[in-house]
Design an enzyme around this catalytic site. Structure first.
Site, PDB file in Angstrom:
ATOM      1  N   ARG A  35     -21.352 -14.390 -36.997  1.00 28.74           N
ATOM      2  CA  ARG A  35     -22.203 -15.532 -36.663  1.00 28.74           C
ATOM      3  C   ARG A  35     -22.637 -15.478 -35.197  1.00 28.74           C
ATOM      4  NH1 ARG A  35     -22.874 -19.229 -32.996  1.00 28.74           N
ATOM      5  NH2 ARG A  35     -20.622 -19.456 -32.857  1.00 28.74           N
ATOM      6  N   ASP A  36     -21.712 -15.672 -34.287  1.00 27.90           N
ATOM      7  CA  ASP A  36     -22.055 -15.729 -32.863  1.00 27.90           C
ATOM      8  C   ASP A  36     -22.641 -14.395 -32.413  1.00 27.90           C
ATOM      9  OD1 ASP A  36     -22.285 -16.656 -30.289  1.00 27.90           O
ATOM     10  OD2 ASP A  36     -20.147 -16.908 -29.919  1.00 27.90           O
ATOM     11  N   HIS A  90     -12.722 -19.431 -26.129  1.00 23.39           N
ATOM     12  CA  HIS A  90     -13.859 -18.628 -26.598  1.00 23.39           C
ATOM     13  C   HIS A  90     -14.557 -18.074 -25.352  1.00 23.39           C
ATOM     14  CE1 HIS A  90     -17.583 -18.324 -29.354  1.00 23.39           C
ATOM     15  NE2 HIS A  90     -18.036 -18.025 -28.147  1.00 23.39           N
ATOM     16  N   HIS A 133     -16.822 -15.211 -23.205  1.00 19.16           N
ATOM     17  CA  HIS A 133     -17.829 -14.154 -23.230  1.00 19.16           C
ATOM     18  C   HIS A 133     -17.534 -13.178 -22.098  1.00 19.16           C
ATOM     19  CE1 HIS A 133     -21.078 -15.770 -26.047  1.00 19.16           C
ATOM     20  NE2 HIS A 133     -20.008 -16.506 -26.225  1.00 19.16           N
ATOM     21  N   CYS A 166     -25.757 -15.651 -25.939  1.00 20.37           N
ATOM     22  CA  CYS A 166     -26.235 -17.022 -26.052  1.00 20.37           C
ATOM     23  C   CYS A 166     -27.744 -17.002 -25.883  1.00 20.37           C
ATOM     24  CB  CYS A 166     -25.588 -17.892 -24.968  1.00 20.37           C
ATOM     25  SG  CYS A 166     -26.132 -19.607 -25.021  1.00 20.37           S
ATOM     26  N   ASN A 219     -19.909 -11.735 -26.385  1.00 22.38           N
ATOM     27  CA  ASN A 219     -18.569 -12.297 -26.561  1.00 22.38           C
ATOM     28  C   ASN A 219     -17.566 -11.212 -26.198  1.00 22.38           C
ATOM     29  OD1 ASN A 219     -18.515 -14.982 -28.426  1.00 22.38           O
ATOM     30  ND2 ASN A 219     -20.288 -13.719 -28.912  1.00 22.38           N
TER      31      ASN A 219
HETATM   32 ZN    ZN Z   1     -19.972 -17.475 -28.026  1.00 20.23          ZN
END
Ligand code: ZN
Length: 304
Positions: free
Chosen positions: A15-16, A209, A211, A242, A251
């Site tokens: 997803r990310d 979380h 990056h 992002c 990430n």
């Molecule tokens: Zn992220």
């Protein structure tokens, strides 16, 4: 060092990661990558996001992906839900996933640019979404972007992040992730944050979380770990970034984090070789090198 025996890692690359890579990947390739990840010992994977296809074309096939991946015992699937409409779309496949994530930013400007709402408006909307998801028996996770710094507003006070987090916990989120969305955090700041967080957010699973935008992802993981954090989100291959502002790539790579943890004797339940094979597969699918270090160098071998 004061280290735990075990930490939990949630893979957010499908997803990310894929949401923020420029290419649109074929649905069958996404399913193959997620099935590969499911077989690597990961216990939680964020599979996709039910966003509007015209906003994020990379994830326009959310329903096909979620419907196509193999369900495995011991692997929880999550989907990211931006709003009520997204939840309704996801619920058509209710038996295919276990948890939902909702998100907003801790800084007004980033939230406006990302979802075109004030933080208050987002909290109101997400409170309803979380209530509906909870009524469906779904576990609800909230992720707060720009928790450690905003590219537009600069420093974000922990107090501002904690008060948003408290609202989300009251709304029914049992886990809150704190996102360093554009890679601004440093280890000293992270340690201070995660030492203070449990007092403000008791009975909530606290997740980091990070990056690796500026190469400080693993250092921040270590700082959070030493401050008591036991739950992390990361992205295989160092996929992702992002959408705003441009250049906010990466990430922290799951295999880089897993390698560091295993070398220190902290278990994750993940088979590192199997995970690296997933990243290699992603690299082949995308047709270009990915940022992960362990993918390039291979896991540490002590007997060779
Ligand atoms: Zn992220």
């Amino acid at each position: 060092m004061n280290l735990p025996d075990h930490v939990q890692i949630r893979e957010v690359g499908p997803r990310d990661g894929l949401q923020n890579e420029p290419e649109v990947i074929a649905t069958a390739d996404k399913i193959a990558l997620i099935d590969c990840l499911s077989a690597s010992g990961l216990s939680r994977i964020e599979v996709t996001s039910f966003v509007r296809a015209d906003v994020i074309p990379q994830l326009a096939d959310a329903a096909e992906v979620l419907g196509g991946v193999t369900r495995r015992n011991g692997v929880d699937f999550g989907v990211l839900i931006p709003n009520r409409r997204g939840l309704e779309d996801a619920l058509r496949l209710r038996d295919r996933f276990d948890e939902v994530s909702v998100f907003l930013s801790a800084s007004q400007t980033h939230n406006q640019k990302n979802v075109n709402r004030t933080i208050e408006q987002s909290l109101d909307d997400l409170t309803d979404v979380v209530a509906d998801a909870g009524a469906e028996g779904l576990r609800c996770v909230a992720v707060i972007a720009t928790s450690f710094g905003c590219p537009y507003e600069g420093r974000v006070a922990p107090e501002a992040v904690f008060s948003v987090a408290e609202r989300l916990a009251q709304a029914g989120c049992v886990e809150i992730g704190f996102g360093d969305t554009t890679g601004m955090a440093n280890p000293a700041q992270v340690a201070e944050f995660f030492r203070a967080a449990p007092d403000r957010l008791p009975n909530v699973q606290l997740t980091a979380h990070f990056h690796n935008t500026r190469g400080q992802g693993p250092a921040n993981v270590l700082a959070a770990l030493q401050a008591g954090c036991r739950s992390f989100e990361s992205s295989f291959g160092e996929l992702g970034g992002c959408p705003v502002p441009p250049g906010s790539t990466g990430n922290v790579a799951t295999e880089d984090v897993v390698s560091m943890l295993h070398e220190m004797g902290v278990d994750t339940g993940i088979d590192l070789d199997a995970l690296v094979a997933c990243s290699r597969k992603a690299q082949e699918t995308l047709g270009r090198p990915l940022g992960s270090h362990v993918l390039r160098a291979g896991p540490v071998v002590w007997n060779g």
